[in-house]
Design a protein around this motif. Sequence first.
Motif, PDB file in Angstrom:
ATOM      1  N   GLY A  57       0.799  -1.211   0.000  1.00 54.93           N
ATOM      2  CA  GLY A  57       0.000   0.000   0.000  1.00 54.93           C
ATOM      3  C   GLY A  57       0.837   1.269   0.000  1.00 54.93           C
ATOM      4  O   GLY A  57       0.311   2.363  -0.197  1.00 54.93           O
ATOM      5  N   ILE A  58       2.139   1.141   0.243  1.00 49.84           N
ATOM      6  CA  ILE A  58       3.010   2.310   0.289  1.00 49.84           C
ATOM      7  C   ILE A  58       3.913   2.385  -0.937  1.00 49.84           C
ATOM      8  O   ILE A  58       4.123   3.455  -1.500  1.00 49.84           O
ATOM      9  CB  ILE A  58       3.850   2.307   1.583  1.00 49.84           C
ATOM     10  N   CYS A  59       4.466   1.246  -1.365  1.00 51.96           N
ATOM     11  CA  CYS A  59       5.370   1.272  -2.525  1.00 51.96           C
ATOM     12  C   CYS A  59       4.797   0.454  -3.689  1.00 51.96           C
ATOM     13  O   CYS A  59       5.544  -0.116  -4.476  1.00 51.96           O
ATOM     14  CB  CYS A  59       6.763   0.773  -2.144  1.00 51.96           C
ATOM     15  N   GLY A  60       3.478   0.431  -3.805  1.00 49.89           N
ATOM     16  CA  GLY A  60       2.839  -0.313  -4.883  1.00 49.89           C
ATOM     17  C   GLY A  60       3.187   0.204  -6.264  1.00 49.89           C
ATOM     18  O   GLY A  60       3.203  -0.558  -7.235  1.00 49.89           O
ATOM     19  N   THR A  91       6.811   9.721 -11.495  1.00 55.01           N
ATOM     20  CA  THR A  91       5.869   9.143 -10.540  1.00 55.01           C
ATOM     21  C   THR A  91       6.573   8.257  -9.522  1.00 55.01           C
ATOM     22  O   THR A  91       6.187   8.214  -8.354  1.00 55.01           O
ATOM     23  CB  THR A  91       4.768   8.346 -11.259  1.00 55.01           C
ATOM     24  N   LEU A  92       7.615   7.572  -9.943  1.00 50.85           N
ATOM     25  CA  LEU A  92       8.375   6.755  -9.001  1.00 50.85           C
ATOM     26  C   LEU A  92       9.109   7.650  -7.996  1.00 50.85           C
ATOM     27  O   LEU A  92       9.154   7.335  -6.792  1.00 50.85           O
ATOM     28  CB  LEU A  92       9.368   5.869  -9.746  1.00 50.85           C
ATOM     29  N   ASN A  93       9.657   8.770  -8.477  1.00 50.26           N
ATOM     30  CA  ASN A  93      10.287   9.737  -7.561  1.00 50.26           C
ATOM     31  C   ASN A  93       9.308  10.196  -6.492  1.00 50.26           C
ATOM     32  O   ASN A  93       9.646  10.261  -5.307  1.00 50.26           O
ATOM     33  CB  ASN A  93      10.777  10.965  -8.340  1.00 50.26           C
ATOM     34  N   PHE A  94       8.093  10.516  -6.929  1.00 43.71           N
ATOM     35  CA  PHE A  94       7.099  11.040  -5.992  1.00 43.71           C
ATOM     36  C   PHE A  94       6.730   9.993  -4.937  1.00 43.71           C
ATOM     37  O   PHE A  94       6.475  10.332  -3.783  1.00 43.71           O
ATOM     38  CB  PHE A  94       5.850  11.501  -6.747  1.00 43.71           C
ATOM     39  N   GLU A  95       6.700   8.727  -5.342  1.00 42.38           N
ATOM     40  CA  GLU A  95       6.380   7.684  -4.361  1.00 42.38           C
ATOM     41  C   GLU A  95       7.489   7.560  -3.318  1.00 42.38           C
ATOM     42  O   GLU A  95       7.211   7.401  -2.123  1.00 42.38           O
ATOM     43  CB  GLU A  95       6.152   6.337  -5.038  1.00 42.38           C
ATOM     44  N   LEU A  96       8.732   7.624  -3.758  1.00 45.39           N
ATOM     45  CA  LEU A  96       9.846   7.576  -2.811  1.00 45.39           C
ATOM     46  C   LEU A  96       9.768   8.733  -1.823  1.00 45.39           C
ATOM     47  O   LEU A  96       9.953   8.559  -0.613  1.00 45.39           O
ATOM     48  CB  LEU A  96      11.187   7.606  -3.553  1.00 45.39           C
ATOM     49  N   ILE A  97       9.471   9.920  -2.342  1.00 42.90           N
ATOM     50  CA  ILE A  97       9.423  11.111  -1.499  1.00 42.90           C
ATOM     51  C   ILE A  97       8.338  10.987  -0.441  1.00 42.90           C
ATOM     52  O   ILE A  97       8.579  11.236   0.751  1.00 42.90           O
ATOM     53  CB  ILE A  97       9.198  12.367  -2.358  1.00 42.90           C
ATOM     54  N   ASP A 411      13.729   1.095   7.486  1.00 41.07           N
ATOM     55  CA  ASP A 411      12.399   1.303   6.880  1.00 41.07           C
ATOM     56  C   ASP A 411      11.823  -0.022   6.411  1.00 41.07           C
ATOM     57  O   ASP A 411      11.731  -0.314   5.210  1.00 41.07           O
ATOM     58  CB  ASP A 411      12.492   2.293   5.719  1.00 41.07           C
ATOM     59  N   VAL A 412      11.417  -0.820   7.375  1.00 39.15           N
ATOM     60  CA  VAL A 412      10.973  -2.194   7.130  1.00 39.15           C
ATOM     61  C   VAL A 412       9.576  -2.231   6.539  1.00 39.15           C
ATOM     62  O   VAL A 412       8.705  -1.466   6.908  1.00 39.15           O
ATOM     63  CB  VAL A 412      10.984  -2.975   8.466  1.00 39.15           C
ATOM     64  N   CYS A 413       9.357  -3.169   5.594  1.00 37.40           N
ATOM     65  CA  CYS A 413       8.017  -3.409   5.063  1.00 37.40           C
ATOM     66  C   CYS A 413       7.748  -4.901   5.076  1.00 37.40           C
ATOM     67  O   CYS A 413       8.325  -5.658   4.290  1.00 37.40           O
ATOM     68  CB  CYS A 413       7.878  -2.867   3.646  1.00 37.40           C
ATOM     69  N   SER A 414       6.870  -5.328   5.974  1.00 38.50           N
ATOM     70  CA  SER A 414       6.593  -6.750   6.139  1.00 38.50           C
ATOM     71  C   SER A 414       5.804  -7.322   4.972  1.00 38.50           C
ATOM     72  O   SER A 414       6.121  -8.411   4.469  1.00 38.50           O
ATOM     73  CB  SER A 414       5.825  -6.976   7.453  1.00 38.50           C
ATOM     74  N   VAL A 415       4.787  -6.600   4.515  1.00 35.50           N
ATOM     75  CA  VAL A 415       3.914  -7.161   3.467  1.00 35.50           C
ATOM     76  C   VAL A 415       4.653  -7.324   2.133  1.00 35.50           C
ATOM     77  O   VAL A 415       4.394  -8.241   1.368  1.00 35.50           O
ATOM     78  CB  VAL A 415       2.625  -6.332   3.285  1.00 35.50           C
ATOM     79  N   CYS A 416       5.567  -6.400   1.847  1.00 35.44           N
ATOM     80  CA  CYS A 416       6.398  -6.552   0.647  1.00 35.44           C
ATOM     81  C   CYS A 416       7.302  -7.778   0.771  1.00 35.44           C
ATOM     82  O   CYS A 416       7.513  -8.515  -0.179  1.00 35.44           O
ATOM     83  CB  CYS A 416       7.277  -5.321   0.432  1.00 35.44           C
ATOM     84  N   THR A 417       7.839  -7.957   1.965  1.00 35.08           N
ATOM     85  CA  THR A 417       8.823  -9.002   2.193  1.00 35.08           C
ATOM     86  C   THR A 417       8.246 -10.391   1.942  1.00 35.08           C
ATOM     87  O   THR A 417       8.890 -11.247   1.329  1.00 35.08           O
ATOM     88  CB  THR A 417       9.376  -8.931   3.624  1.00 35.08           C
TER      89      THR A 417
END
Length: 419
Positions: A57-60, A91-97, A411-417
């Motif tokens: 939901g954050i880095c989709g 758009t990828l830049n904006f998601e990182l930001i 900056d851990v992401c469990s669901v991605c992992t």
Amino acid sequence: MIKLIEKIEGEAKLNFNFKDNKIDFVDIEFMSTRNIENILRGKNAFDALVINPRVCGICGHAHLIATVQALEDCYDNLELSNKAKIIRELTLNFELIQNHFKWYYLTMLPLFGHKQQVLKATFPSQLMGKAIALFGGQYPHTSYAIVGGVVCEITEIDIIKLQHYIAQTIKFVEDNLVKTESENFLTCKDADVLLDYEGDLPDILRQIKKEELLEYGKSYDRFISFGENSYFKKGKSLKTKVSHNISVEHVKESEMPSSFAKNVSFKDKYYEVGPLARAMVNKTPLIADAHKKYGDSIFSRILARVCEISQLLEHSKKLIKDLDLSEQSYIEPSIDISQLNSSGYSAVEAARGTLIHKVEIENGIIKNYEIITPTQWNLSGGTKDKQGVSQKAMIGLSDIKTAELVFKSFDVCSVCTTH
């Protein structure tokens, strides 16, 4: 001692082993999975463009870009306009930001004893979400990037809106994160000079020095970055020695017996990915100075992630100037995907680091799909003799609270992992 770690886009369980009142080993366990790679098998290849953005939901959006690039790699002589390339990168830049703002204000500040700054996290993140939606129609979970380009036709009015969103975000950084003009922050080459400024970032960096936390979070001092675009470079850094001659062929996954996550290594060694890794490969002067003085500690890791906000905002302004609206947004592939029997891969830089997608197609149907996420790199669960990056970074600490701070600095992401 077992600690359930939450507020990491999912949750993870850390099993701490102590020896002489110091952390001797940490077993990392991710407790659930959605088996998206299995879901993709047997599906039409283009279905991945809708399914994969929902990995996170954050880095989709990074998953969308990785998916479309992996599918495009299955084609021979596929044409892609410069306009489409720039829009995807923007758009990828904006998601990182937007991710970096949320991580800093919602996750890191409370770990240093400060109040969680919800409005400071959401205001600039909302601006970046709107910027993505200008191209993608919505955010999160947009699927506007397709094989051959993008499906948006932006106008001069859209560009004006986009520039306004970027300007507002830059002003927020100057008024809150580092209270100076962005040019001063971007051209600063001395990490200690940055401590003379006011702002939410210098406050935390000064606190790290005052509380003598500068040795915390150090790991192997090995960094790697596979995603390559007009700003990020591909390469690996061993301390300060950078090499750009790396291949995805040497990236391997292995099972973790106690977890749904998989380990990831490069030539059988664990590497850190993310903003600090990107800065080391890019040889960013400010981060190189911080690393020279404080190594791969939480000081350098936090500074690199926040610094990347201003770097990407400035680079996005340059990308917009190179955008030619008269170019085609989409160029239809010369062959229908139903006729393809091929394989492809992609590597993009997501907020947390290198994201790799690999796909095998038979007559346009997905035979196999593999997703390697950034958190797999940073949170690989090794053994006492061969620890993962974050495991090594927690060894020797005396309490779980400090270990949680170090753990979340990645900056851990469990669901991605576990995807």
